[in-house]
Motif scaffolding. Structure first.
Motif, PDB file in Angstrom:
ATOM      1  N   ILE A   4      43.136  55.359  35.909  1.00  0.00           N
ATOM      2  CA  ILE A   4      43.080  54.731  34.593  1.00  0.00           C
ATOM      3  C   ILE A   4      41.607  54.415  34.342  1.00  0.00           C
ATOM      4  O   ILE A   4      40.938  53.841  35.201  1.00  0.00           O
ATOM      5  CB  ILE A   4      43.884  53.412  34.552  1.00  0.00           C
ATOM      6  N   GLU A   5      41.113  54.770  33.189  1.00  0.00           N
ATOM      7  CA  GLU A   5      39.712  54.502  32.859  1.00  0.00           C
ATOM      8  C   GLU A   5      39.648  53.740  31.555  1.00  0.00           C
ATOM      9  O   GLU A   5      40.455  53.969  30.651  1.00  0.00           O
ATOM     10  CB  GLU A   5      38.948  55.820  32.753  1.00  0.00           C
ATOM     11  N   GLY A   6      38.709  52.799  31.469  1.00  0.00           N
ATOM     12  CA  GLY A   6      38.579  52.042  30.231  1.00  0.00           C
ATOM     13  C   GLY A   6      37.598  50.893  30.358  1.00  0.00           C
ATOM     14  O   GLY A   6      36.748  50.866  31.242  1.00  0.00           O
ATOM     15  N   ILE A   7      37.774  49.937  29.479  1.00  0.00           N
ATOM     16  CA  ILE A   7      36.906  48.765  29.393  1.00  0.00           C
ATOM     17  C   ILE A   7      37.674  47.557  29.919  1.00  0.00           C
ATOM     18  O   ILE A   7      38.810  47.302  29.504  1.00  0.00           O
ATOM     19  CB  ILE A   7      36.478  48.506  27.928  1.00  0.00           C
ATOM     20  N   LEU A   8      37.053  46.802  30.820  1.00  0.00           N
ATOM     21  CA  LEU A   8      37.681  45.604  31.379  1.00  0.00           C
ATOM     22  C   LEU A   8      37.391  44.389  30.504  1.00  0.00           C
ATOM     23  O   LEU A   8      36.316  44.273  29.925  1.00  0.00           O
ATOM     24  CB  LEU A   8      37.156  45.341  32.788  1.00  0.00           C
ATOM     25  N   GLU A   9      38.365  43.509  30.435  1.00  0.00           N
ATOM     26  CA  GLU A   9      38.216  42.257  29.707  1.00  0.00           C
ATOM     27  C   GLU A   9      38.562  41.107  30.646  1.00  0.00           C
ATOM     28  O   GLU A   9      39.544  41.194  31.387  1.00  0.00           O
ATOM     29  CB  GLU A   9      39.154  42.209  28.497  1.00  0.00           C
ATOM     30  N   TYR A  43      48.083  43.950  39.608  1.00  0.00           N
ATOM     31  CA  TYR A  43      49.356  43.417  39.133  1.00  0.00           C
ATOM     32  C   TYR A  43      49.483  43.765  37.661  1.00  0.00           C
ATOM     33  O   TYR A  43      48.498  44.066  37.002  1.00  0.00           O
ATOM     34  CB  TYR A  43      49.410  41.907  39.370  1.00  0.00           C
ATOM     35  N   PHE A  44      50.676  43.733  37.149  1.00  0.00           N
ATOM     36  CA  PHE A  44      50.929  44.132  35.772  1.00  0.00           C
ATOM     37  C   PHE A  44      51.551  42.967  35.023  1.00  0.00           C
ATOM     38  O   PHE A  44      52.485  42.335  35.514  1.00  0.00           O
ATOM     39  CB  PHE A  44      51.837  45.358  35.740  1.00  0.00           C
ATOM     40  N   ASP A  45      51.036  42.682  33.817  1.00  0.00           N
ATOM     41  CA  ASP A  45      51.603  41.589  33.034  1.00  0.00           C
ATOM     42  C   ASP A  45      52.895  42.043  32.371  1.00  0.00           C
ATOM     43  O   ASP A  45      53.344  43.180  32.578  1.00  0.00           O
ATOM     44  CB  ASP A  45      50.585  41.028  32.032  1.00  0.00           C
ATOM     45  N   SER A  46      53.501  41.176  31.586  1.00  0.00           N
ATOM     46  CA  SER A  46      54.812  41.471  30.997  1.00  0.00           C
ATOM     47  C   SER A  46      54.789  42.663  30.043  1.00  0.00           C
ATOM     48  O   SER A  46      55.819  43.285  29.806  1.00  0.00           O
ATOM     49  CB  SER A  46      55.357  40.235  30.280  1.00  0.00           C
ATOM     50  N   SER A  47      53.609  43.014  29.530  1.00  0.00           N
ATOM     51  CA  SER A  47      53.515  44.184  28.652  1.00  0.00           C
ATOM     52  C   SER A  47      53.110  45.442  29.405  1.00  0.00           C
ATOM     53  O   SER A  47      52.918  46.492  28.807  1.00  0.00           O
ATOM     54  CB  SER A  47      52.519  43.913  27.514  1.00  0.00           C
ATOM     55  N   GLY A  48      52.978  45.345  30.742  1.00  0.00           N
ATOM     56  CA  GLY A  48      52.627  46.499  31.552  1.00  0.00           C
ATOM     57  C   GLY A  48      51.131  46.720  31.698  1.00  0.00           C
ATOM     58  O   GLY A  48      50.707  47.726  32.252  1.00  0.00           O
ATOM     59  N   CYS A  49      50.323  45.779  31.227  1.00  0.00           N
ATOM     60  CA  CYS A  49      48.874  45.911  31.312  1.00  0.00           C
ATOM     61  C   CYS A  49      48.409  45.579  32.734  1.00  0.00           C
ATOM     62  O   CYS A  49      48.774  44.534  33.278  1.00  0.00           O
ATOM     63  CB  CYS A  49      48.217  44.985  30.306  1.00  0.00           C
ATOM     64  N   PRO A  50      47.628  46.461  33.365  1.00  0.00           N
ATOM     65  CA  PRO A  50      47.169  46.178  34.725  1.00  0.00           C
ATOM     66  C   PRO A  50      46.143  45.045  34.749  1.00  0.00           C
ATOM     67  O   PRO A  50      45.317  44.925  33.849  1.00  0.00           O
ATOM     68  CB  PRO A  50      46.536  47.499  35.167  1.00  0.00           C
ATOM     69  N   ARG A  51      46.240  44.208  35.807  1.00  0.00           N
ATOM     70  CA  ARG A  51      45.307  43.089  35.984  1.00  0.00           C
ATOM     71  C   ARG A  51      44.967  42.965  37.452  1.00  0.00           C
ATOM     72  O   ARG A  51      45.764  43.302  38.316  1.00  0.00           O
ATOM     73  CB  ARG A  51      45.942  41.769  35.538  1.00  0.00           C
ATOM     74  N   PHE A  52      43.773  42.449  37.708  1.00  0.00           N
ATOM     75  CA  PHE A  52      43.403  42.100  39.076  1.00  0.00           C
ATOM     76  C   PHE A  52      42.562  40.838  39.023  1.00  0.00           C
ATOM     77  O   PHE A  52      42.038  40.455  37.982  1.00  0.00           O
ATOM     78  CB  PHE A  52      42.660  43.242  39.788  1.00  0.00           C
ATOM     79  N   HIS A  53      42.455  40.179  40.166  1.00  0.00           N
ATOM     80  CA  HIS A  53      41.675  38.952  40.277  1.00  0.00           C
ATOM     81  C   HIS A  53      40.607  39.154  41.329  1.00  0.00           C
ATOM     82  O   HIS A  53      40.796  39.930  42.270  1.00  0.00           O
ATOM     83  CB  HIS A  53      42.578  37.775  40.681  1.00  0.00           C
ATOM     84  N   THR A  54      39.509  38.446  41.184  1.00  0.00           N
ATOM     85  CA  THR A  54      38.433  38.516  42.153  1.00  0.00           C
ATOM     86  C   THR A  54      37.660  37.212  42.147  1.00  0.00           C
ATOM     87  O   THR A  54      37.770  36.431  41.197  1.00  0.00           O
ATOM     88  CB  THR A  54      37.505  39.721  41.866  1.00  0.00           C
ATOM     89  N   ALA A  55      36.919  36.986  43.189  1.00  0.00           N
ATOM     90  CA  ALA A  55      36.104  35.775  43.274  1.00  0.00           C
ATOM     91  C   ALA A  55      34.974  35.841  42.253  1.00  0.00           C
ATOM     92  O   ALA A  55      34.400  36.909  42.010  1.00  0.00           O
ATOM     93  CB  ALA A  55      35.535  35.631  44.682  1.00  0.00           C
ATOM     94  N   ASN A  86      54.532  52.937  32.020  1.00  0.00           N
ATOM     95  CA  ASN A  86      55.869  52.814  32.601  1.00  0.00           C
ATOM     96  C   ASN A  86      56.051  53.805  33.743  1.00  0.00           C
ATOM     97  O   ASN A  86      56.668  53.485  34.765  1.00  0.00           O
ATOM     98  CB  ASN A  86      56.951  53.022  31.541  1.00  0.00           C
ATOM     99  N   GLN A  87      55.516  55.014  33.581  1.00  0.00           N
ATOM    100  CA  GLN A  87      55.588  56.010  34.657  1.00  0.00           C
ATOM    101  C   GLN A  87      54.838  55.505  35.886  1.00  0.00           C
ATOM    102  O   GLN A  87      55.312  55.620  37.016  1.00  0.00           O
ATOM    103  CB  GLN A  87      54.988  57.348  34.200  1.00  0.00           C
ATOM    104  N   LEU A  88      53.659  54.912  35.675  1.00  0.00           N
ATOM    105  CA  LEU A  88      52.884  54.354  36.778  1.00  0.00           C
ATOM    106  C   LEU A  88      53.683  53.265  37.502  1.00  0.00           C
ATOM    107  O   LEU A  88      53.759  53.250  38.733  1.00  0.00           O
ATOM    108  CB  LEU A  88      51.560  53.790  36.262  1.00  0.00           C
ATOM    109  N   LEU A  89      54.306  52.371  36.747  1.00  0.00           N
ATOM    110  CA  LEU A  89      55.122  51.314  37.352  1.00  0.00           C
ATOM    111  C   LEU A  89      56.292  51.895  38.146  1.00  0.00           C
ATOM    112  O   LEU A  89      56.632  51.393  39.226  1.00  0.00           O
ATOM    113  CB  LEU A  89      55.612  50.348  36.277  1.00  0.00           C
ATOM    114  N   ASP A  90      56.893  52.962  37.639  1.00  0.00           N
ATOM    115  CA  ASP A  90      57.981  53.625  38.367  1.00  0.00           C
ATOM    116  C   ASP A  90      57.486  54.196  39.696  1.00  0.00           C
ATOM    117  O   ASP A  90      58.161  54.083  40.720  1.00  0.00           O
ATOM    118  CB  ASP A  90      58.603  54.746  37.528  1.00  0.00           C
ATOM    119  N   TRP A  91      56.294  54.813  39.675  1.00  0.00           N
ATOM    120  CA  TRP A  91      55.752  55.383  40.903  1.00  0.00           C
ATOM    121  C   TRP A  91      55.401  54.291  41.912  1.00  0.00           C
ATOM    122  O   TRP A  91      55.587  54.466  43.114  1.00  0.00           O
ATOM    123  CB  TRP A  91      54.553  56.253  40.595  1.00  0.00           C
TER     124      TRP A  91
END
Length: 140
Positions: free
Chosen positions: A86-91, A44-56, A5-10
């Motif tokens: 943000i660091e983690g595992i992509l799905e 982009y962020f989904d309705s739960s605030g999870c970051p997402r991106f798209h690529t070819a 939420n802080q990230l979205l505010d920034w």
């Protein structure tokens, strides 16, 4: 306050201060030979605030992520003189979600992505080459 939420505010604050790419971030992945790779993309962020991106599908990002799904996203907030990683595992997103997202994009964005996104990570001779391809894409 929750960190996302802080990230979205920034991000919102950057937009209010005229940053046209406030949702831009650097994606860091690792190539098969262990070389770190970074590139800019829109997040982009989904309705739960999870970051997402798209690529070819054929981009180097997809190749890197298919071999090693660990990644980082770093947002740079120019107006605020701060950054967030943000660091983690992509799905991968489901085909249904990809289609829903595609339909939510503006027609102008979809047209541009048909040209620019399809050549993600590939060498191009000039921006004019892409613009010419875009001009020849059917309006629908």
């Amino acid at each position: 306050m929750d960190a996302l939420n802080q990230l979205l505010d920034w991000i919102s604050e950057e937009r209010r201060n005229q940053n046209p790419f406030a949702h831009g971030a650097v994606l860091g992945t690792v190539a098969s030979d262990g070389t770190p790779k970074t590139r800019m993309l829109g997040v982009y962020f989904d309705s739960s605030g999870c970051p997402r991106f798209h690529t070819a599908a054929g981009s180097r990002k997809v190749v890197d992520i298919s071999r090693n799904s660990s990644a980082s996203l770093t947002f740079s907030f120019q107006y605020q003189l701060r950054s967030v990683s943000i660091e983690g595992i992509l799905e991968p997103l489901s085909q249904e979600q990809l289609l829903a997202d595609w339909r939510s994009f503006t027609p102008t964005f979809r047209r541009s992505y048909m040209i620019f996104g399809a050549q993600s990570g590939q060498r191009i001779d000039s921006n004019e080459v892409l613009e010419t391809q875009l001009a020849h894409l059917p309006a629908d």
